[in-house]
Design an enzyme around this catalytic site. Structure first.
Site, PDB file in Angstrom:
ATOM      1  N   ASP A  27       0.868  -1.160   0.000  1.00 43.26           N
ATOM      2  CA  ASP A  27       0.000   0.000   0.000  1.00 43.26           C
ATOM      3  C   ASP A  27       0.913   1.221   0.000  1.00 43.26           C
ATOM      4  O   ASP A  27       2.129   1.100   0.017  1.00 43.26           O
ATOM      5  CB  ASP A  27      -0.927  -0.070   1.220  1.00 43.26           C
ATOM      6  CG  ASP A  27      -2.152   0.812   1.049  1.00 43.26           C
ATOM      7  OD1 ASP A  27      -3.163   0.589   1.730  1.00 43.26           O
ATOM      8  OD2 ASP A  27      -2.088   1.746   0.223  1.00 43.26           O
TER       9      ASP A  27
HETATM   10  C1  GLC Z   1      -4.159   4.466   0.108  1.00 41.95           C
HETATM   11  C2  GLC Z   1      -5.110   3.315   0.238  1.00 41.95           C
HETATM   12  C3  GLC Z   1      -5.136   2.399  -0.956  1.00 41.95           C
HETATM   13  C4  GLC Z   1      -4.904   3.202  -2.219  1.00 41.95           C
HETATM   14  C5  GLC Z   1      -3.483   3.735  -2.147  1.00 41.95           C
HETATM   15  C6  GLC Z   1      -3.166   4.626  -3.355  1.00 41.95           C
HETATM   16  O1  GLC Z   1      -3.472   4.701   1.306  1.00 41.95           O
HETATM   17  O2  GLC Z   1      -4.988   2.541   1.425  1.00 41.95           O
HETATM   18  O3  GLC Z   1      -6.408   1.752  -0.975  1.00 41.95           O
HETATM   19  O4  GLC Z   1      -5.053   2.393  -3.368  1.00 41.95           O
HETATM   20  O5  GLC Z   1      -3.234   4.477  -0.956  1.00 41.95           O
HETATM   21  O6  GLC Z   1      -3.900   5.803  -3.284  1.00 41.95           O
END
Ligand code: GLC
Length: 754
Positions: A261
């Site tokens: 993430d």
């Molecule tokens: C965020 C989210 C994830 C998302 C990523 C990119 O923190 O947890 O779901 O796809 O960052 O924005």
């Protein structure tokens, strides 16, 4: 001259990446290039603006290595539609994504064909806006109603979660672009999401929190998986060899890439060793860590090569690698129609006394509730789509030909406009979205004055939530006093005059309903239905579309009826105390005990025979359906086929989602009273028309997880199959016996945790 010639020779000697020479390219890459390919492109230095590899607003990119013909690939969010900047410097046009219904809504359709069709349109926008992978589906279990991101997720049940997720993946990937199944795994709260440790026993882990991912990954083959921020039993998921290699790859056969993430942690090297191939969004420190670790021997180069090989196998699938000439002009008008249809099929009719719906002969409507104007298409955070517009309920009802009481409409609009201005000035904002305007009160005198002016009243209750925060019990799960007063006063006034009241819930997650559902004559759960929401609500209220949605989770009588509420950061009993980051022992902040184990949602309520406000799988229709006597049989290997014929016994056409619950033989491991094992939805049946639905269940799908033996076990004995309209409908059933027990081995990942 010589240098240029040498350089030319060297360049011409480079193997240009193809699907067939990955090992050769791998062998020619330097250590620096390998490390760079496994770390996202630092977004502070994106590909040149205007280049074909740069989509402003996308969440991240992978690194280009031109000498091998490796392009930078583009990774935008999110589950309800592509999320990119709607405008660009130097461009006088717009780049809107279609705001489709949120995850919880499409799961409420119980229609895998509808979901696949919807995401085929969504995936086309990923392709035509020049992206390669969309960072969705988001598939974490609704462990507790207050998780801020439940709107992105599907259900309290892993089978519904897995099947809807698989359909979502198939639709997106039918465009030749990829998906990223997230957040893997056990990411069921937003409070302290980067550090919280989910402590869960092996049975609940496998039966509840991993099963949906297992189904979707095995059935639909997502290109990528996104590991979550949190820890699982003491170890960051992104650094867990147990999770990312032993279970995801060795047990389930996943052959794509795992990305983190969006947040770098210290343990880059441990993550790479665990099988986390790509560190997003990426920074130079992470590149250097990988290089230093290989040089020092801390990270075997073979591990890095394994990850790089998977990255190259991913890259050769992408539109950017294939040089797809994207248009930047997907057919948003056509996709708006798809979004509207998906929204209407996702709405759940919870109450319809005296057939007040569909509205007939209604002309003038008093539309109460500021959410009729401040209508929520989708939740906040990375799951929020930059859409061109939202059709609110004022517009939807007027588009459908209703006349709205002017003074009330004007008041609501002006109140919302002022409040939003006030919030903006006050700097009140939530991550990537707008705060919800709270309901305002109206005097009884004013409400009474509207009765003669209108045939019917509609009261809209709205909620919003999203990434980065969990919801609250007071004034969120429970109604505000203002909302309660409004419902009371409107229903009192209209019922006195013999007129009806319809409640519409524009929410992204469960709210309390038991204390007020007796007030309204009809209740429609619209969810957060995407940009076409107001029109979709009108389609259902007028009967243009017969509602066929069913609840993908339980609506309890009270918040604390959920066992998980005793271990949730914003629950009544244990308000999460903010420990310092790096603190250890703060309950529901540093760690969360999944003490309820497998007793999540209907598994708890049916086994305890505890009353709920609306049960899992519940939803009404404007018509009625009857189920035939089912036929269930098992072959000698224990594979079961079951069928039931559904007949529309009412006066209007409609669709029926049939749920197949199974009660295991008595004795042995303690098991839920019954569990969802399959479901299907009929086509649109005309009055009197029938359709036979057939289900196949394998013995493995009936297995429960034995922690002591660390294996899945399917008991021999008599199983009861219920063909149900909701989890409490036991009127149609059949028994089948499995002559022999089955057991299914797993690795020792997370073994024997109680
Ligand atoms: C965020 C989210 C994830 C998302 C990523 C990119 O923190 O947890 O779901 O796809 O960052 O924005």
């Amino acid at each position: 001259m010589l240098g240029a010639a040498l350089c030319a020779v060297q360049l011409s000697a480079q193997p240009k990446l193809t699907a067939d020479n990955i090992e050769e390219v791998l062998g020619a890459m330097t250590l620096e290039e390998k490390a760079e390919l496994c770390v996202g492109l630092i977004h502070y230095a994106p590909p040149a603006a205007g280049s074909r590899n740069y989509v402003p607003g996308a969440a991240g990119n992978t690194k280009a290595i031109p000498r091998f013909g490796i392009p930078s690939t583009v990774l935008p969010d999110g589950p309800a539609g592509i999320r990119i900047d709607p405008t660009r410097e130097g461009s006088d046009r717009t780049y809107y994504g279609t705001g489709f219904p949120v995850g919880t809504a499409i799961a409420s359709s119980w229609d895998v064909d509808l979901v696949e069709n919807m995401t085929a349109a969504m995936g086309n926008e990923v392709l035509e806006y020049g992206a390669d992978v969309i960072l969705s589906p988001a598939m974490n279990i609704h462990r507790n109603p207050l998780c801020g991101r439940n709107f992105e997720y599907y259900s309290e049940d892993p089978v519904l979660t897995g099947k809807i997720g698989a359909a979502y993946i198939r639709g997106i990937q039918s465009n030749g672009v990829g998906t990223s199944v997230k957040h893997f795994a056990v990411n069921n709260q937003e409070t302290n999401r980067h550090e919280n440790d989910s402590r869960v026993d092996t049975r609940a882990l496998r039966e509840i929190y991993l099963k949906g991912f297992e189904i979707a990954i095995k059935e639909a083959g997502p290109w990528t998986v996104m590991s979550s921020y949190n820890k699982l039993n003491g170890e960051y998921t992104q650094q867990s060899y147990d999770l990312l290699t032993r279970i995801l790859r060795d047990e389930w056969g996943f052959d794509g890439i795992v990305m983190t993430d969006w947040g770098s942690k210290e343990g880059t090297v441990k993550a790479a060793a665990a099988g986390n191939d790509l560190m997003m969004p990426g920074n130079e420190t992470e590149v250097q860590r990988l290089i230093d670790a290989v040089k020092s021997g801390e990270l075997p180069e073979a591990d890095l090569d394994r990850n790089v090989k998977r990255m190259l196998e991913y890259i050769v699938k992408t539109p950017h690698f294939k040089g797809y000439k994207y248009s930047d002009a997907p057919d948003l008008k056509a996709h708006a129609k798809v979004a509207r249809a998906a929204a209407t099929e996702s709405m759940v009719l919870l109450k319809n006394e005296d057939g007040v719906l569909p509205l007939k002969g209604t002309e003038k409507v008093a539309l109460f509730g500021i959410s009729s104007v401040d209508f929520v298409a989708g939740g906040t955070g990375s799951g929020n789509v930059n859409k061109a517009y939202v059709v609110n309920m004022v517009q939807g009802l007027e588009n459908a030909g209703f006349t709205l009481v002017e003074s009330l409409k004007d008041f609501n609009q002006k109140y919302v406009d002022f409040q939003k201005l006030n919030m903006r000035i006050g700097g009140e904002s939530i991550l990537l979205g707008e705060s919800k305007v709270p309901e305002t009160g109206l005097s009884k005198t004013y409400i009474n004055s509207l009765v003669p002016e209108s045939d019917l009243a509609i009261v809209v209750i709205g909620r919003n939530a999203g990434e980065g925060g969990d919801r609250r019990v007071d004034n969120d799960f429970n109604l505000t006093e203002t909302e309660r007063q409004l419902l009371n006063d409107v229903t009192t006034a209209y019922h006195l005059a013999g007129k009806k009241v319809v409640a519409v819930m524009n929410i992204g997650g469960v709210i309390e309903t038991a204390s007020w559902k007796n007030l309204a004559d009809a209740i429609l759960l619209a969810w957060q239905p995407g940009q076409e929401g107001g029109d979709a609500v009108a389609d259902v209220l007028t009967g243009k579309v017969n509602p066929s949605g069913k609840l993908p989770m339980t609506f309890p009588v009270a918040y604390m009826d959920h066992p998980s509420s005793y271990n949730f950061p914003t629950g009544l009993e244990t308000p999460g105390r903010r420990g310092r980051n790096g603190s250890e022992g703060v309950k529901n902040w540093d760690y969360t005990d999944y003490a309820e184990s497998i007793w999540v949602g209907y598994r708890w309520f049916t086994t305890q025979d505890k009353a709920v406000s609306y049960p899992f799988g519940y939803g009404l229709s404007y018509t009625t359906f009857e189920y035939s006597k089912p036929v269930v049989k098992a072959d000698r290997d224990g594979n079961i086929t079951a069928s039931v014929t559904v007949t529309n016994t009412g006066k209007v056409a409609g669709k029926e989602a049939v749920q197949l619950y199974v009660a295991a033989p008595a004795g042995g491991m303690e098991k839920p009273a019954r569990e969802l094992k399959a479901f299907d939805k009929t086509k649109l049946l005309a009055p009197g028309e029938s359709e036979t639905l057939t289900f196949s269940i394998t013995p493995y799908e009936l297995a429960s997880f034995n922690i002591d033996a660390n294996e899945w076990e399917t008991a021999a004995g008599s199983y009861t199959f219920y063909f149900s309209k909701n989890v409490n409908d036991l009127s149609t059933s059949a028994k089948v016996s499995l002559k022999k027990a089955g057991s299914y081995e797993v690795t020792d990942a997370y073994a024997h945790i109680k």
